[in-house]
Design a protein around this motif. Structure first.
Motif, short mmCIF file in Angstrom:
data_model
loop_
_atom_site.label_atom_id
_atom_site.label_comp_id
_atom_site.label_asym_id
_atom_site.label_seq_id
_atom_site.Cartn_x
_atom_site.Cartn_y
_atom_site.Cartn_z
N THR A 247 59.72 49.57 72.48
CA THR A 247 58.90 50.56 73.17
C THR A 247 57.72 50.96 72.29
O THR A 247 57.90 51.36 71.15
CB THR A 247 59.74 51.80 73.50
N HIS A 251 54.25 54.89 74.76
CA HIS A 251 55.39 55.01 75.68
C HIS A 251 56.44 55.94 75.08
O HIS A 251 57.00 56.81 75.77
CB HIS A 251 55.96 53.62 75.94
N SER A 276 57.54 54.57 87.06
CA SER A 276 56.86 54.84 85.80
C SER A 276 56.62 56.35 85.66
O SER A 276 56.49 57.07 86.66
CB SER A 276 55.52 54.10 85.77
N ASN A 279 50.75 58.62 84.96
CA ASN A 279 49.64 58.70 84.01
C ASN A 279 48.32 58.78 84.78
O ASN A 279 48.31 58.93 86.00
CB ASN A 279 49.66 57.53 83.02
N ASP A 315 47.16 56.29 77.00
CA ASP A 315 48.10 55.57 77.87
C ASP A 315 47.65 55.60 79.33
O ASP A 315 48.46 55.46 80.24
CB ASP A 315 49.52 56.12 77.72
N THR A 318 48.71 52.30 80.98
CA THR A 318 49.94 51.69 80.47
C THR A 318 51.10 51.96 81.41
O THR A 318 51.32 53.13 81.78
CB THR A 318 50.27 52.27 79.08
N LEU A 320 54.44 53.09 81.99
CA LEU A 320 55.38 53.87 81.19
C LEU A 320 56.73 53.89 81.91
O LEU A 320 57.19 54.92 82.40
CB LEU A 320 54.85 55.29 80.99
#
Length: 347
Positions: A247, A251, A276, A279, A315, A318, A320
């Motif tokens: 990870t 994250h 997720s 974000n 992030d 990303t 997550l």
């Protein structure tokens, strides 16, 4: 029959395969503590899979699981990709991504004959599938390794279908679970049930063992699954902060923050619904926007944005991945966590 009898393991506990967030190190640690560690193969080719299986076997002689995707790789439609890039254009401009430089093609490969050949050389205890099952011929090759076969079901209908097609166990993937939904008999997300609503339905209807997955993060959750008839549990999110996981720092920071309380199903990152932590890109475009290319073709543009934003310690783009219950996600060794979870079954 519970998983201890089916797979010759000490604890009826599977560490969920988490592509991109783990490798053989986490799986071997779980195996060493008596659970069933998993090798995620959804982002590997046959050569990389061979390396991973050789690596885990160098660390443990205990049983392990290998997990594969079973999707059909779509043909990229240039007009569809262009529309997708247009949706992402404000982010390309903000972070300096040239869409002309984004590669095409699939970022994740389904199970195929080359991977089946690797399995026959290594003979894992379990081979599990996501998004249904491979063709009968490929499934025959997977069985030739001597492995038991399991696959994810997100509805009663999927569980019955999997049983009819000869699986040895069904993984009841509740709506709480992090990462990709295993849904394969349709695309309607209103059919998706929570773990403790889906689990008893599958237990009552099926004669193969049912494994509970989704929202189980501590010994109490394990005990609850056992009380509802589960033959074992599969746990993923709780392992994401273990030192053996891969990870990434962004994250990890999200998982340790209050943000982990807010997750959503989104197609933005790959084209298939997956859970997720919310974000920036999910908030601004919505988690399920129109026009996202089919799985896994959405991943190329997102990967380009992810690389740029992560280089800025952001992030924003990303994935997550996390389940709805991250309460058991702690920075403890995977072996310690495995034993703590297993205590719920013994209780």
């Amino acid at each position: 029959m519970d998983l201890r009898d089916l797979l010759a393991i000490e604890h009826p506990l599977i560490q969920a395969p988490m592509a991109g967030a783990q490798n053989h190190l986490l799986a071997a640690a779980v195996c060493g503590a008596g659970g069933l560690g998993s090798i995620p193969a959804g982002m590997l080719d046959a050569q990389a899979l061979e390396r991973e299986l050789s690596a885990i076997e160098a660390l443990t002689d205990r049983p392990y699981n290998v997990n594969f995707f079973c999707h059909q790789t779509p043909t990229a439609d240039p007009a569809h990709i262009a529309a997708w890039h247009q949706l992402l254009a404000p982010y390309f401009a903000e972070f300096g991504v040239d869409p002309a430089q984004i590669p095409s093609g699939a970022t994740r490969q389904p199970f195929d004959a080359t991977m089946a050949a690797v399995l026959e050389q290594h003979r894992p205890a379990l081979v599990s599938f996501h998004f249904g099952l491979p063709t009968p011929e490929l499934l025959k090759h997977a069985r030739a390794s001597g492995a038991k076969i399991a696959a994810s079901a997100t509805t009663l209908e999927e569980g019955l279908w999997l049983q009819e097609h000869g699986v040895d166990a069904v993984i009841a993937q509740g709506l709480e679970a992090g990462g990709h939904r295993g849904i394969f008999l349709g695309e309607e997300l209103t059919t998706q049930l929570g773990t403790f609503a889906l689990l008893p339905q599958l237990v009552e209807a099926l004669h193969v063992p049912v494994i509970a997955a989704g929202g189980i993060a501590d010994a109490r959750g394990v005990a609850a699954a056992q009380a509802l008839g589960a033959a074992g549990v599969q746990v993923g999110t709780a392992y994401l902060l273990c030192p053996e996981s891969l990870t990434n720092p962004l994250h990890r920071a999200a998982l340790k923050s209050e943000r982990a309380r807010h997750t959503a199903l989104t197609t933005l990152f790959t084209g298939r619904p997956a859970r997720s932590i919310v974000n920036r890109i999910m908030r601004e475009l919505g988690p399920l926007p129109h026009g996202v290319p089919a799985f896994p073709l959405a991943g190329n543009a997102i990967s380009a944005l992810r690389a740029k934003t992560e280089s800025l310690d952001l992030d924003h783009c990303t994935p997550l991945w996390a389940g709805q219950n991250a309460s058991g996600c702690r920075e403890v060794p995977a072996a310690e966590l495995t034993r703590e979870l297993a205590a719920g079954w013994r209780a």
